[in-house]
Motif scaffolding. Sequence first.
Motif, PDB file in Angstrom:
ATOM      1  N   LEU A  36      -1.652   4.920   8.888  1.00  0.00           N
ATOM      2  CA  LEU A  36      -2.381   3.782   8.307  1.00  0.00           C
ATOM      3  C   LEU A  36      -1.596   2.501   8.578  1.00  0.00           C
ATOM      4  N   GLN A  95      -0.642  11.774   7.673  1.00  0.00           N
ATOM      5  CA  GLN A  95      -0.043  10.452   7.940  1.00  0.00           C
ATOM      6  C   GLN A  95       0.376  10.371   9.409  1.00  0.00           C
ATOM      7  N   GLU A  99       4.897   5.326   2.932  1.00  0.00           N
ATOM      8  CA  GLU A  99       4.342   6.678   3.041  1.00  0.00           C
ATOM      9  C   GLU A  99       5.001   7.571   1.989  1.00  0.00           C
ATOM     10  N   ARG A 148      -1.292  10.375   1.436  1.00  0.00           N
ATOM     11  CA  ARG A 148      -1.785  11.582   2.126  1.00  0.00           C
ATOM     12  C   ARG A 148      -0.637  12.526   2.487  1.00  0.00           C
ATOM     13  N   VAL A 196       3.192  -0.782   4.357  1.00  0.00           N
ATOM     14  CA  VAL A 196       2.613   0.511   3.935  1.00  0.00           C
ATOM     15  C   VAL A 196       3.756   1.509   3.705  1.00  0.00           C
ATOM     16  N   SER A 256      -6.374   9.287  -4.552  1.00  0.00           N
ATOM     17  CA  SER A 256      -5.697   8.039  -4.899  1.00  0.00           C
ATOM     18  C   SER A 256      -6.142   7.589  -6.293  1.00  0.00           C
ATOM     19  N   VAL A 265       0.860  -1.192   0.000  1.00  0.00           N
ATOM     20  CA  VAL A 265       0.000   0.000   0.000  1.00  0.00           C
ATOM     21  C   VAL A 265       0.893   1.237   0.000  1.00  0.00           C
ATOM     22  N   ASP A 324       0.528   5.031   1.034  1.00  0.00           N
ATOM     23  CA  ASP A 324      -0.306   6.061   1.658  1.00  0.00           C
ATOM     24  C   ASP A 324       0.127   7.404   1.049  1.00  0.00           C
ATOM     25  N   PHE A 357      -3.557   4.812  -1.367  1.00  0.00           N
ATOM     26  CA  PHE A 357      -4.574   5.075  -0.351  1.00  0.00           C
ATOM     27  C   PHE A 357      -4.618   6.560  -0.020  1.00  0.00           C
ATOM     28  N   CYS A 358      -5.831   7.122   0.109  1.00  0.00           N
ATOM     29  CA  CYS A 358      -6.005   8.471   0.688  1.00  0.00           C
ATOM     30  C   CYS A 358      -7.342   8.479   1.413  1.00  0.00           C
ATOM     31  N   ASP A 359      -7.686   9.580   2.066  1.00  0.00           N
ATOM     32  CA  ASP A 359      -8.889   9.599   2.899  1.00  0.00           C
ATOM     33  C   ASP A 359     -10.176   9.339   2.140  1.00  0.00           C
TER      34      ASP A 359
END
Length: 483
Positions: free
Chosen positions: A425, A420, A434, A415, A432, A463, A411, A413, A456-458
Amino acid sequence: MRFVVRLFPEISIKSAPVRKRWTKMLTDNLRLMAKRIHPTARVNKEWDRIEVTAKVDDPVVEGQLIDMLARTPGIANFSHVQTHPFESLHDIYELVQASWGDQLKGKTFCVRVKRTGNHDFTSTEVERYVGGGLNQNNPTGGVKLKDPDVSIGLEVKDDQVYLVTKKYQGLGGFPMGTQESVLSLISGGYDSTVASFQMIKRGLRTHYCFFNLGGREHELAVKEIAFFLWNRFGSTHRVRFISVPFEGVVGEILQKVGPSNMGVVLKRMMLRAGERIAERGGIEAMVTGEAVAQVSSQTIPNLSVIDSVTDMMVLRPLIVMDKRDIIDISRKIGAEEFSAAVPEYCGVISVKPSAKVNRAKLEAEEEKFDFSILEHALENAVVQSIDEVMDDAQELAEVELVSELPVSAKVIDIRHHTEQELRPLTVEGREVLEIPFYQLSTAYAELDKAVNYYLFCDKGVMSGLHARHLLDAGYTNVGVYRP
Ligand SMILES: Nc1ncnc2c1ncn2[C@@H]1O[C@H](COP(=O)(O)OP(=O)(O)OP(=O)(O)O)[C@@H](O)[C@H]1O
């Protein structure tokens, strides 16, 4: 079929030469559009009104002409009319009785007459004769001059009587082309869309400038809105759509500017770029959709810090409007679905926005900003004629969306690092990484091509956009993770 168009009252009170010129512009605008609807459509200008006719009995054409008149700036109202020859007052009464008689049952009514030409009766005499006859021969609720249930409009012109069968509300405003050009900074949200509409309605030739923060899908959504506005309300005058690649500018802000100032600095960068683009096109004012205190970058102190980067006039037609009223207008003009579908750009910008930025601190931070990035964005701005913007709306690349990750997947992330840190996450059994979205395009090239990565984002918007970006750039092992 025949329509009588009344000018917006603010036009009617202009001096004779201005009124004449503007009426001609409205006539020309209507002619251009009417011709697109039906070859027999004609538009004729008179002193205080314009007549639109078509020699065809087709409800589809009628509907199209009504729609055209309802969305053309400069019109107060318009009426669908029937014309008939007459010889006597009694002929007029009979015509009105035939078309209105059975609609007056139990209703109060009045007859209003306008008369031009030489006749041996006055307008008031026609009103009395026709009104009296209708009242005698129908079970009406009586004549009522103030606020009647039904108001019957008649026009007597030489040997013709015009019967109004239905009256419609116009858009108001001034005819397109009577005012100068403006550059509307459009993000596709409710506000800048409604602000652009207000400009068009007031007769300003409205060009569009979009700062692309979120990739091709966002750009296409905004182009769709701009095209819609132009096509529906201002299509008599060609305008431009300018798309400025702003991801580099955003990346630089995220690295050089503190969270509380980011929103205001971004707007300052937009105004700086907007001013240059406007000047290139000989345009003297910019338009934005800001409204006092709607968000923290739109307080009076912050707006004044934003404005101070440009000498150009910035018009803010929504400045004192409530969001609810803005959305109401958006709904009325048919733009609501477009704006609702525009992805909200979740990564930018202020994590802890300040309602009153410290100007000295902000300017010190801006000094670290590499302005060659802004120059680069301006050099790479793409200018298109508005009627061409949808040509490049090719199919967007499909993005794989998973809620359960394949075994070997990782994944990313994307963000902002403050998010973060605030809400890290973790995904059981999966690594994951970042990598904030503004570093993604460079960092992704370094990753192992044998691994599948899911962004991944909120909200899943950023994303999705960035996954598409990467797919467009030729990567194949990328998707979106929505747990
Ligand atoms: N990506 C963009 N491209 C062009 N103009 C923009 C962009 N983002 C913001 N603007 C301009 O700055 C104004 C303020 O932006 P902001 O994001 O603070 O507000 P907003 O009120 O949510 O606007 P909107 O509803 O139009 O997105 C917008 O109304 C628009 O005029």
